[in-house]
Design an enzyme around this catalytic site. Sequence first.
Site, PDB file in Angstrom:
ATOM      1  NE  ARG A  35     -18.747 -21.797  12.676  1.00 19.00           N
ATOM      2  CZ  ARG A  35     -17.449 -21.619  12.880  1.00 19.00           C
ATOM      3  NH1 ARG A  35     -16.604 -21.726  11.885  1.00 19.00           N
ATOM      4  NH2 ARG A  35     -17.005 -21.310  14.080  1.00 19.00           N
ATOM      5  CE  LYS A 197      -1.880 -20.488  28.368  1.00 23.04           C
ATOM      6  NZ  LYS A 197      -1.391 -19.890  27.110  1.00 23.04           N
ATOM      7  N   GLY A 354     -15.376 -23.004  22.443  1.00 24.95           N
ATOM      8  CA  GLY A 354     -15.233 -24.154  21.552  1.00 24.95           C
ATOM      9  C   GLY A 354     -15.097 -25.466  22.298  1.00 24.95           C
ATOM     10  N   GLY A 377     -14.425 -15.703  20.047  1.00 23.32           N
ATOM     11  CA  GLY A 377     -13.874 -14.420  20.479  1.00 23.32           C
ATOM     12  C   GLY A 377     -14.924 -13.318  20.558  1.00 23.32           C
TER      13      GLY A 377
HETATM   14  P1  ADP Z   1     -13.217 -22.978  25.825  1.00 24.01           P
HETATM   15  O1  ADP Z   1     -12.698 -23.369  24.451  1.00 24.01           O
HETATM   16  O2  ADP Z   1     -14.486 -23.662  26.174  1.00 24.01           O
HETATM   17  O3  ADP Z   1     -13.263 -21.488  25.982  1.00 24.01           O
HETATM   18  P2  ADP Z   1     -10.584 -23.141  26.999  1.00 24.01           P
HETATM   19  O4  ADP Z   1      -9.988 -23.149  25.626  1.00 24.01           O
HETATM   20  O5  ADP Z   1     -10.395 -21.929  27.822  1.00 24.01           O
HETATM   21  O6  ADP Z   1     -12.154 -23.502  26.900  1.00 24.01           O
HETATM   22  O7  ADP Z   1      -9.991 -24.348  27.849  1.00 24.01           O
HETATM   23  C1  ADP Z   1     -10.057 -25.674  27.412  1.00 24.01           C
HETATM   24  C2  ADP Z   1      -8.791 -26.406  27.729  1.00 24.01           C
HETATM   25  O8  ADP Z   1      -8.479 -26.331  29.118  1.00 24.01           O
HETATM   26  C3  ADP Z   1      -8.913 -27.876  27.414  1.00 24.01           C
HETATM   27  O9  ADP Z   1      -8.002 -28.203  26.388  1.00 24.01           O
HETATM   28  C4  ADP Z   1      -8.551 -28.580  28.719  1.00 24.01           C
HETATM   29  O10 ADP Z   1      -7.740 -29.715  28.554  1.00 24.01           O
HETATM   30  C5  ADP Z   1      -7.796 -27.502  29.458  1.00 24.01           C
HETATM   31  N1  ADP Z   1      -7.801 -27.749  30.915  1.00 24.01           N
HETATM   32  C6  ADP Z   1      -8.845 -27.811  31.735  1.00 24.01           C
HETATM   33  N2  ADP Z   1      -8.458 -28.136  32.986  1.00 24.01           N
HETATM   34  C7  ADP Z   1      -7.124 -28.298  32.946  1.00 24.01           C
HETATM   35  C8  ADP Z   1      -6.115 -28.645  33.908  1.00 24.01           C
HETATM   36  N3  ADP Z   1      -6.438 -28.894  35.176  1.00 24.01           N
HETATM   37  N4  ADP Z   1      -4.825 -28.698  33.479  1.00 24.01           N
HETATM   38  C9  ADP Z   1      -4.497 -28.450  32.195  1.00 24.01           C
HETATM   39  N5  ADP Z   1      -5.395 -28.119  31.258  1.00 24.01           N
HETATM   40  C10 ADP Z   1      -6.696 -28.036  31.613  1.00 24.01           C
HETATM   41 MG    MG Z   2     -10.717 -23.397  23.668  1.00 28.05          MG
END
Ligand code: ADP
Ligand code: MG
Length: 396
Positions: A35, A197, A354, A377
């Site tokens: 950063r 999610k 992230g 966010g």
């Molecule tokens: P980002 O930080 O890039 O926005 P998210 O925080 O939404 O991504 O999602 C990342 C998380 O999703 C990771 O910790 C990963 O392990 C989880 N994940 C991805 N696919 C699955 C799955 N099939 N079952 C459970 N967790 C999952």
């Molecule tokens: Mg995340």
Amino acid sequence: MKTIKDVSLSGRRVLVRVDFNVPLNERGEVVDKTRITAALPTIQYLTQNGARVILVSHLGRPKGEKNPKYSLKPVAKALEALLGQSILFCEDCLGEDVKKTAENLRDGEVILLENVRFYKGETDNDPAFARSLASCAEAYVNDAFGTAHRAHASTVGVTSYLSPCVAGFLIEKEITYLGDKISHPQRPLTVILGGAKVSDKISVIDALLEKADCMLIGGAMAYTFSAALGHPTGDSLVERDKLDVASRALAKAKKKNVEILFPVDHVVSSAVDFSSRSVGELKVVQEGEMPDGFGGVDIGPRTIELFTQRIANSKTVLWNGPMGIFEIPGCDQGTFAMAKAIAESPAISIVGGGDSISAIQKSGYASKVSFMSTGGGASLEYLEGKVLPGIAAMDA
Ligand code: ADP
Ligand code: MG
């Protein structure tokens, strides 16, 4: 929105909101300078053009109280080394000392103020606090995109007392890539969505269905859609209370003529233990054939092929959310394959989130991405089409 290129700040005292919210170790040393490095172009542009730079940032969540654990002093040292120039550190972000130091600044010199969140007035956007914070400067530059979705004193409040108020290069880049390049994209625009999610991302899905030509859905999120379609999902992570949300997104995609592709096969596991980063027996199954006692942990090889093809034929690609539990070896192939596909595609590529950024860095393909959005966010809210208070407060 005006940027530092549109105004002359030579000889003027400029309050510059940066994001120096960096991780420190127990000895109080900066362990990741990303950063700080990211802020250098704006700081250097200002100093080279004769501005008197007063940097302000937050670090961690000191909750409105002075706490040496969250001092920006270690950042001053790291910044000095990176900038190759000595900088002054003020042990407060306002008060007589800060004012005096600022008044004695010469063109091209730099001050770093202490953590602005040592005062409650910062997150409360208290006008009196904003006024005192602004009083050491004449003009304002915001280059902290990650806090632009918060109306705080250092992102919004101070703009009432300073002029001009313009954006730095980091904010400009985020707006260019998340705004223009997605709203008026070179088509086809393919959006790859994954992660844990549906509920985290539903507003983004909704907004992007207005813009995308194609959406590739993987990660755990795919199983909520799968369940909404009435397919078996075994022990996969499904948000049962979001099935209607998923169905509505599917209906919207149909109406908007957006092609949504889901995994046609999956890597499934009999047991996932996050604490030991281990999985049980792994096997590949086709969509619709999820066995009881197994849950989806990654997209399968046919899905990798299908998604890779789409990415290769796109002109713009936006990726948010890993395709599987990429933290665990054996469940990372789908995610890394997407990183490779993006790297090898001629498309303009934008990666945000992230976990997605850490995945693409782990994959070794980070340098092939057109832009990595670090706004968290703020990036999601911007993609949702929300007006970010910190952006709205800039001179138009
Ligand atoms: P980002 O930080 O890039 O926005 P998210 O925080 O939404 O991504 O999602 C990342 C998380 O999703 C990771 O910790 C990963 O392990 C989880 N994940 C991805 N696919 C699955 C799955 N099939 N079952 C459970 N967790 C999952
Ligand atoms: Mg995340």
